[in-house]
Design a protein around this motif. Structure first.
Motif, mmCIF file in Angstrom:
data_model
loop_
_atom_site.group_PDB
_atom_site.id
_atom_site.type_symbol
_atom_site.label_atom_id
_atom_site.label_comp_id
_atom_site.label_asym_id
_atom_site.label_seq_id
_atom_site.Cartn_x
_atom_site.Cartn_y
_atom_site.Cartn_z
ATOM 1 N N ASP A 160 -4.087 -2.390 -7.138
ATOM 2 C CA ASP A 160 -4.104 -1.168 -6.333
ATOM 3 C C ASP A 160 -4.971 -1.435 -5.106
ATOM 4 O OD1 ASP A 160 -4.390 1.301 -5.157
ATOM 5 O OD2 ASP A 160 -5.261 2.303 -6.904
ATOM 6 N N ALA B 277 0.836 -1.192 0.000
ATOM 7 C CA ALA B 277 0.000 0.000 0.000
ATOM 8 C C ALA B 277 0.869 1.239 0.000
ATOM 9 C CB ALA B 277 -0.918 0.001 1.221
ATOM 10 N N SER B 278 0.287 2.357 -0.421
ATOM 11 C CA SER B 278 1.067 3.590 -0.569
ATOM 12 C C SER B 278 1.561 4.132 0.760
ATOM 13 C CB SER B 278 0.229 4.657 -1.283
ATOM 14 O OG SER B 278 -0.954 4.938 -0.554
ATOM 15 N N ASP B 279 0.919 3.730 1.881
ATOM 16 C CA ASP B 279 1.356 4.213 3.182
ATOM 17 C C ASP B 279 2.465 3.353 3.777
ATOM 18 O OD1 ASP B 279 0.037 1.907 3.884
ATOM 19 O OD2 ASP B 279 -1.388 2.865 5.262
ATOM 20 N N ASP C 82 -5.087 0.415 -2.223
ATOM 21 C CA ASP C 82 -5.261 1.543 -1.299
ATOM 22 C C ASP C 82 -6.726 1.768 -0.906
ATOM 23 O OD1 ASP C 82 -2.580 1.957 -1.232
ATOM 24 O OD2 ASP C 82 -2.572 3.764 -2.473
#
Length: 549
Positions: free
Chosen positions: A368, A329-331, A370
């Motif tokens: 994706d 995930a982007s975090d 997220d």
């Protein structure tokens, strides 16, 4: 993973803002602790006289405490009515009223209509168990605006929840629940880790909240409600229970059939089920709800598949793939199969959430994760819940988190005498997989949650027989994932002849009144406001989601 006893859709409503973004890209904690009854040497009857004769000190509500979930102080209602909060003193142990007492936190908004037309107080429990009524009722008050014309709207933190001596099980050294595989499939280390986590959690609950743990069951909460009735000045208890709140209402009717006023139970728990049967019923309920979502999704032309069967199969395959290889995930975190289940099960609580779920699943299928992770965080196992806090000064707890999850475990394990083993779960896994390959395994393994619990459970299922009680309106939803529709008929049977009156909602989501369906709301309002019951077996039909949404 959905839990074996799910919360009401009510506690999920605060996530509406987050869901929109997905689609586009009370009272302070009691500081005095427990105290003796009116006198350390008082007789039980003297003590009860003191409890019944108490006056509540109502004050403007402050911001909810972290243990209740936090947030801002509830604002005034559109007509200027301010929310008031107070503390009811009740016996900690109802079998020993002259012993220690406990503070039960209440919230109310006074009736808006002509005082001559006021019926009394309408007490709400929104489910869980473990949800804070102090934080939930203000957010849902617009839904009950018509009911407030003749009732004070009242809710509370049940004992063990939020500011009512909230149970806490956090302890230094315990692994985070997210680090434990909730659906172990190796029969070895993963299974052992889940068993050890449950036992260590039970030991931490005993260490941190052992003085209150034996007294947080549904029977004690029902006795608290009858004390509320008396202190609020009502001859009868008028009640609106949702999800677990229907079990609490049924137990109240059993204990105090002559004190029942106008009562509505919405999203009805099946009182004939033990913990394993309840979990199996939920597996089938969530599977049915997801198939309904998949049918709708296919009709919208979503990219997951051309028909419902293909969409379900694709989602099962995605969950298995994420279990093997989580999506980054982007975090900096990861999206795994458990989070996928959390996101899906939470989204099935309201049909309004289906469009967000479609977007999230399509994105995850395209690598994706997220949006799906956002949904999992917002709508996962206990919605707005977290871990715990209480009025203790222990350094082992996090004072900035809700205690909803720990209260859920404590109340469930105090109520249920079932104590399942790994062998019990493994023997039933084929049944759960047949009911739902997606939701079944997690619900099966959730039956271990009371392993090692330090308090003996009360019974295999609740006692709700209520001969002599007035009619109780039961609202069942044919598409309900968390409290399947059959529970309403079984509650009616157990309540007794001429007590349970059934109203069917042919819709989706958990519960019916908060869906906004006009037919359901009109029927419920007519009973609560005017005493007019619908004919038993009346059916209300849902309107489909608008095209393209």
């Amino acid at each position: 993973m959905p839990s074996a006893r799910a919360i009401s859709t009510a506690v999920l409503l605060s996530t509406a803002t987050l869901l929109a973004s997905c689609l586009t890209a009370c009272a302070p904690a009691a500081q005095d602790g427990d105290r003796r009854g009116d006198s350390g040497t008082a007789t039980d009857e003297q003590a009860m006289s003191g409890f019944r004769g108490q006056s509540l000190d109502w004050k403007d509500c402050p911001a909810p405490a972290p243990v209740q979930g936090g947030g801002e102080a509830p604002g005034a209602l559109p007509d200027g009515t301010r929310w008031q909060c107070g503390t009811l003193r009740a016996p900690l142990d109802w079998k020993n009223p002259s012993g220690d007492s406990i503070g039960i936190e209440l919230i109310r908004a006074r009736a808006s209509g002509d005082p001559d037309d006021r019926i009394g107080s309408l007490l709400f429990n929104f489910g869980g168990p473990g949800g804070s009524g102090i934080t939930t009722l203000p957010g849902l008050a617009p839904d009950y605006d018509k009911l407030r014309t003749r009732y004070d709207l009242v809710s509370f933190d049940p004992r063990g929840v939020g500011n009512s001596r909230g149970v806490r099980c956090l302890d230094a050294g315990l692994p985070d629940e997210e680090e434990v595989d909730e659906t172990p499939d190796d029969g070895g280390d993963e299974t052992n880790a889940l068993v050890e986590f449950n036992r260590e959690t039970a030991a931490a609950c005993k260490k941190n909240s052992g003085d209150v743990l034996p007294y947080v069951g549904t029977t004690q909460a029902a006795q608290d409600m009858d004390l509320m009735r008396q202190v609020l000045g009502d001859e009868k208890l008028h009640y609106f229970g949702i999800s677990y709140g229907t079990e609490l209402g049924g137990v109240y009717a059993h204990l105090f059939p002559k004190n029942v006023g106008r009562a509505v139970l919405d999203g009805v728990v099946d009182p004939t089920h033990d913990m394993m049967q309840e979990a199996l019923g939920q597996a089938a309920g969530f599977q049915l709800a997801f198939e309904h979502f998949a049918t709708w999704c296919a009709e919208q032309g979503c990219a997951l598949g051309s028909d419902a069967e293909a969409i379900v199969d694709a989602t099962v395959a995605l969950e298995e793939a994420l279990d093997d290889t989580p999506l980054p995930a982007s975090d900096g975190g990861e999206l795994d199969g458990d989070e996928l289940i959390d996101a899906i099960s939470g989204s099935l609580y309201r049909q309004d959430y289906w469009p967000a779920l479609r977007v999230a699943l399509e994105a995850a299928a395209d690598d994706d994760g997220d949006i799906l992770q956002d949904l999992a965080e917002a709508l996962g196992q206990h919605g707005a819940g977290g871990d715990t806090d209480s009025d203790s000064d222990s350094d082992d707890t996090d004072p900035d988190e809700s205690n909803e999850d720990d209260a859920f475990r404590a109340i469930t394990c105090d109520d249920s005498s079932d104590r399942y083993t790994v062998a019990d779960v493994q023997s039933r896994l084929p049944d759960f997989l047949e009911a739902s390959p997606l939701f079944g395994p997690g619900l099966a393994w959730s039956a271990l949650s009371c392993d090692g619990w330090p308090v003996p459970g009360a019974a295999r299922h609740p006692e709700v027989s209520a001969p002599g009680a007035p009619p109780v309106l039961l609202v069942g939803n044919t598409g309900d994932p968390a409290t399947p529709y059959e529970g309403a008929a079984r509650m009616a049977e157990r309540l007794g002849k001429a007590v349970g009156v059934e109203l069917t909602y042919e819709g989706e989501g958990h519960g019916a009144y908060d869906s906004g369906n006009t037919c359901v709301q009109n029927a419920v309002n007519a009973y609560l406001l005017n005493g007019k019951l619908p004919k038993s077996g009346t059916t209300c039909e849902a309107e489909p989601l608008p095209e393209g949404k």
